[in-house]
Design a protein around this motif. Structure first.
Motif, PDB file in Angstrom:
ATOM      1  N   SER A 165      -0.426   7.704  -7.243  1.00 57.74           N
ATOM      2  CA  SER A 165      -0.352   6.385  -6.614  1.00 57.74           C
ATOM      3  C   SER A 165      -1.762   5.809  -6.484  1.00 57.74           C
ATOM      4  CB  SER A 165       0.340   6.462  -5.253  1.00 57.74           C
ATOM      5  OG  SER A 165      -0.384   7.327  -4.407  1.00 57.74           O
ATOM      6  N   ILE A 166      -1.808   4.485  -6.362  1.00 60.27           N
ATOM      7  CA  ILE A 166      -3.101   3.803  -6.247  1.00 60.27           C
ATOM      8  C   ILE A 166      -3.088   2.977  -4.960  1.00 60.27           C
ATOM      9  CG2 ILE A 166      -4.679   2.154  -7.315  1.00 60.27           C
ATOM     10  CD1 ILE A 166      -3.347   2.818 -10.021  1.00 60.27           C
ATOM     11  N   PRO A 167      -3.949   3.321  -4.020  1.00 55.34           N
ATOM     12  CA  PRO A 167      -3.996   2.546  -2.768  1.00 55.34           C
ATOM     13  C   PRO A 167      -4.483   1.126  -3.010  1.00 55.34           C
ATOM     14  CG  PRO A 167      -5.185   4.637  -2.571  1.00 55.34           C
ATOM     15  CD  PRO A 167      -4.901   4.445  -4.021  1.00 55.34           C
ATOM     16  N   ALA A 168      -4.084   0.221  -2.148  1.00 54.83           N
ATOM     17  CA  ALA A 168      -4.520  -1.178  -2.271  1.00 54.83           C
ATOM     18  C   ALA A 168      -6.034  -1.251  -2.107  1.00 54.83           C
ATOM     19  CB  ALA A 168      -3.843  -2.016  -1.199  1.00 54.83           C
ATOM     20  N   THR A 211      -7.402  -5.054  -6.088  1.00 50.09           N
ATOM     21  CA  THR A 211      -7.131  -3.752  -6.681  1.00 50.09           C
ATOM     22  C   THR A 211      -7.359  -3.885  -8.186  1.00 50.09           C
ATOM     23  OG1 THR A 211      -5.432  -3.353  -5.029  1.00 50.09           O
ATOM     24  CG2 THR A 211      -5.386  -1.938  -6.989  1.00 50.09           C
ATOM     25  N   THR A 221      -8.298  -0.552  -4.309  1.00 55.23           N
ATOM     26  CA  THR A 221      -9.030   0.463  -5.072  1.00 55.23           C
ATOM     27  C   THR A 221      -9.551  -0.117  -6.378  1.00 55.23           C
ATOM     28  OG1 THR A 221      -7.522   2.135  -4.205  1.00 55.23           O
ATOM     29  CG2 THR A 221      -8.822   2.764  -6.138  1.00 55.23           C
ATOM     30  N   THR A 268       2.849   3.102  -7.495  1.00 57.83           N
ATOM     31  CA  THR A 268       3.370   4.456  -7.327  1.00 57.83           C
ATOM     32  C   THR A 268       4.105   4.846  -8.617  1.00 57.83           C
ATOM     33  OG1 THR A 268       3.701   4.057  -4.972  1.00 57.83           O
ATOM     34  CG2 THR A 268       4.839   5.950  -5.931  1.00 57.83           C
ATOM     35  N   ASP A 292       0.844  -1.192   0.000  1.00 63.94           N
ATOM     36  CA  ASP A 292       0.000   0.000   0.000  1.00 63.94           C
ATOM     37  C   ASP A 292       0.884   1.248   0.000  1.00 63.94           C
ATOM     38  OD1 ASP A 292      -2.298   1.338  -0.140  1.00 63.94           O
ATOM     39  OD2 ASP A 292      -2.952   0.960   1.917  1.00 63.94           O
ATOM     40  N   PRO A 293       0.849   2.051  -1.001  1.00 69.05           N
ATOM     41  CA  PRO A 293       0.026   1.887  -2.211  1.00 69.05           C
ATOM     42  C   PRO A 293       0.547   0.754  -3.115  1.00 69.05           C
ATOM     43  CG  PRO A 293       1.479   3.768  -2.452  1.00 69.05           C
ATOM     44  CD  PRO A 293       1.680   3.263  -1.051  1.00 69.05           C
TER      45      PRO A 293
END
Lengths: 388, 227
Positions: free
Chosen positions: B31-34, B198, B36, B7, B3-4
């Motif tokens: 970035s993409i959070p877990a 995700t 999502t 990135t 998490d994330p």
């Protein structure tokens, strides 16, 4: 599910192309196999010949004859164990097209000289006791349906006239390339007897002497002694081991043999092109699929395995079919060449099968190289964008 | 858990086409959070597929750093990248891209050949994945025997069967009718909500994008700043 199954499914994906490719490869293997059989046949005599069996012929040419009187002179040369002699008979059965190898031989020394001949004692005795008797190879017997005891009439070409013979034995040979199983042997004395009345000038002459050297005696020394004995005579001799004699015969046909060897190479090149073309088409069509497989996490070596596996499978299928076809084709080839009187049979040996399969394996390996390199160089993204 | 999960730092991507430099992505960072479910929208040529390919490790940036599932992708060789993809990425294509000579089950099993699972374990995984997408009764069907929607569901089953860290989908509903598209989007939603996957989906369809938790717009290689 395994990669092997994917290789198989890819291989059989386009049945028409598969059949054409396998058919093309099979034809190539067939042609290669027949050439190999021809080369083997030419060289087999030399390989199978006995080293201590010497052949004495006219020094000028194999076609010229030697006086029968040489027999006694040969017998007293040191190191000589037995002296045998014979001539080409040139028999034809019914039709000039139905010729085969036929030879007039001295019956008394025949079996001792040629231990390759497998015949029962009773048949040997029957042959030796009957001047009109003959023995025939089992292939010749099968060809004309001849049986032991049957009377046959041959038309002589070297020894003119009609010849009535009685089949006294049907033999097999432990070395068919030396003693052909499609051949006939009759008494030289019987043939010579008739010649004395019809063509006395040609009587008491032989085509060759076969001398067996005594055990432990150097054949080369004996051969030199024989030729020295007849030096400066009206019919000088050339003596060499049977092996060297056959090898010399092969060597004199060297240009033809080299031509056939070249032909083999060209034929294998054609096989390679057939397979490369088929594989290149297949890989081009499946570029996107290979890219998808890479996207899933497969590595270049997996893709190489897929292409190599398909290439080898195609090569082996084509090679296998070609080999299966080679057996009847060799029989047909033998019949065709027998009709011309050149050879008796073509034996498909493990060596020939091995050579055909090895060549196809090599072709399979080489054919995969270019498509595999293309796949290794291809990036996943390029592959996914491929429109094919 | 990463998490994330994704990135991206100052990513640029430049292509050369017919001797001309084409800038597809420009100094892009996010970035993409877990866990999502993200939809990336944008017109054709905006660079959204390129962005997805960078996250999937099937393309490399001209400059910048890509970190996905804790791995700096630009440092990996092609071979290592493939191994990494097998572990972390499930990819869903717009045109399904199933192998036509393999059945639905065999297509789904394909990624599992790279694992150490036994044959029976692989079969169990395949059945589970296909049942999850509603194709438990189509396992032995070849792609040509399936509808477009069913093919895409097989593609989705193939993407999730090895339980990857994230699912990347490139226009997954682009070739589908409305009903089939709904089915696929519903499955994405379930995978995200129920299994915590995700998901990054590239689409130009606003209705598809609405099913995601987050929507980001890409315009001429630049990601819009969220409000």
């Amino acid at each position: 599910m395994t990669l092997g199954r994917l290789i198989f499914r890819n291989t059989v994906r386009r049945p028409v192309r598969l059949l054409l490719t396998i058919g093309g490869l099979a034809m190539v293997v067939l042609a290669f196999g027949l050439i190999r059989l021809t080369l083997d046949q030419w060289q087999a005599g030399s390989r199978a010949a006995l080293k201590n069996r010497l052949i004495t012929v006219h020094a000028m040419s194999d076609e010229l004859r030697l006086p029968l009187a040489y027999k006694d002179q040969l017998a007293v040369i040191p190191g000589v164990r037995t002296v045998h002699f014979g001539s080409v008979f040139g028999g034809v059965y019914q039709d000039p097209k139905q010729s085969f190898g036929s030879f007039a031989e001295q019956a008394a020394t025949f079996f001792e000289t040629y231990p390759e001949v497998v015949l029962s004692d009773a048949e040997r005795l029957a042959f030796q006791q009957d001047r009109r008797g003959c023995i025939i190879g089992h292939r010749l017997a099968a060809r004309f349906g001849w049986k032991v005891g049957e009377a046959i009439t041959l038309k002589g070409t070297v020894y003119p006239g009609d010849w009535e013979l009685v089949v006294r034995g049907i033999f097999r040979s432990t070395s068919p390339n030396v003693m052909g199983e499609g051949e006939l042997y009759l008494h030289w004395a019987y043939a010579n007897e008739r010649l004395k009345t019809t063509e006395p000038d040609r009587a008491d002459q032989v085509g060759w002497f076969v001398v067996r050297a005594a055990d432990g005696i150097n054949g080369q020394t004996v051969a030199e002694a024989i030729d020295a004995s007849f030096a400066n005579s009206s019919a000088e001799t050339r003596t060499e081991s049977e092996q060297a004699y056959f090898a010399g015969w092969v060597a004199r046909s060297g240009a033809l043999l080299r031509g056939l060897e070249w032909m083999s190479g060209i034929i294998n090149g054609i096989a390679l092109l057939v397979l490369v073309n088929a594989l290149a088409m297949a890989v081009r069509e499946r570029t996107r699929e290979y890219a998808v497989i890479k996207t899933l996490g497969f590595q270049p070596r997996h893709l190489v395995s897929l292409v190599l596996g398909e290439s080898l499978l195609l090569a082996l299928l084509g090679g296998g079919l070609g080999l299966v076809l080679l057996f009847p084709a060799a029989q047909l080839y033998a019949v065709m060449t027998q009709d011309r009187g050149y050879v008796s049979s073509y034996l498909i040996t493990a060596e020939t099968i091995g050579a055909c399969l090895s060549v196809m394996l090599l072709v399979g390996l080489l054919a995969a190289v270019w498509p595999a390199i293309r796949l290794i160089r291809m990036t996943t993204l390029e592959g996914l964008r491929h429109a094919g | 858990m990463y998490d994330p999960v994704v990135t991206l730092q100052r990513i640029s991507k430049v292509y050369f086409r017919a001797g001309t430099e084409v800038s597809v992505l420009r100094d892009l960072s996010f970035s993409i959070p877990a866990g999502t479910f993200l939809a990336i929208m944008g017109p054709s040529g905006s660079g959204k597929s390129t962005l997805l390919n960078l996250m999937a490790g099937i393309d490399r940036p001209t400059s910048g750093v890509v970190v996905v599932a804790g791995t700096r992708l630009h440092e990996l060789s092609e071979g290592d990248m493939a191994r990494w993809r097998a572990r972390h990425i499930g990819y869903v294509f717009q045109s399904y891209n199933l192998i036509p000579v393999l059945t639905a089950a065999e297509n789904v099993e394909l990624p599992l050949l790279l694992t150490h699972l036994s044959r029976s374990e692989r079969t169990d995984h395949v059945k589970t994945a296909l049942r999850l997408v509603g194709l438990g009764d189509r396992m032995d069907h070849y792609p040509r025997q399936l509808s477009g929607g069913q093919e895409q569901r097989v593609g989705l089953a193939r993407a999730i069967v090895s339980d990857p860290t994230m699912i990347l989908a490139d226009e997954p509903t682009g070739n589908l009718d409305r009903e089939s598209a709904e089915d696929i989007l519903t499955l994405f939603g379930r995978l995200n909500r129920e299994l915590g996957k995700t998901i990054v989906m590239v689409t130009h369809d606003p209705r598809a994008a609405e099913r995601a938790q987050l929507i980001r717009h890409l315009e001429k290689g630049v990601l819009e700043t969220p409000p």
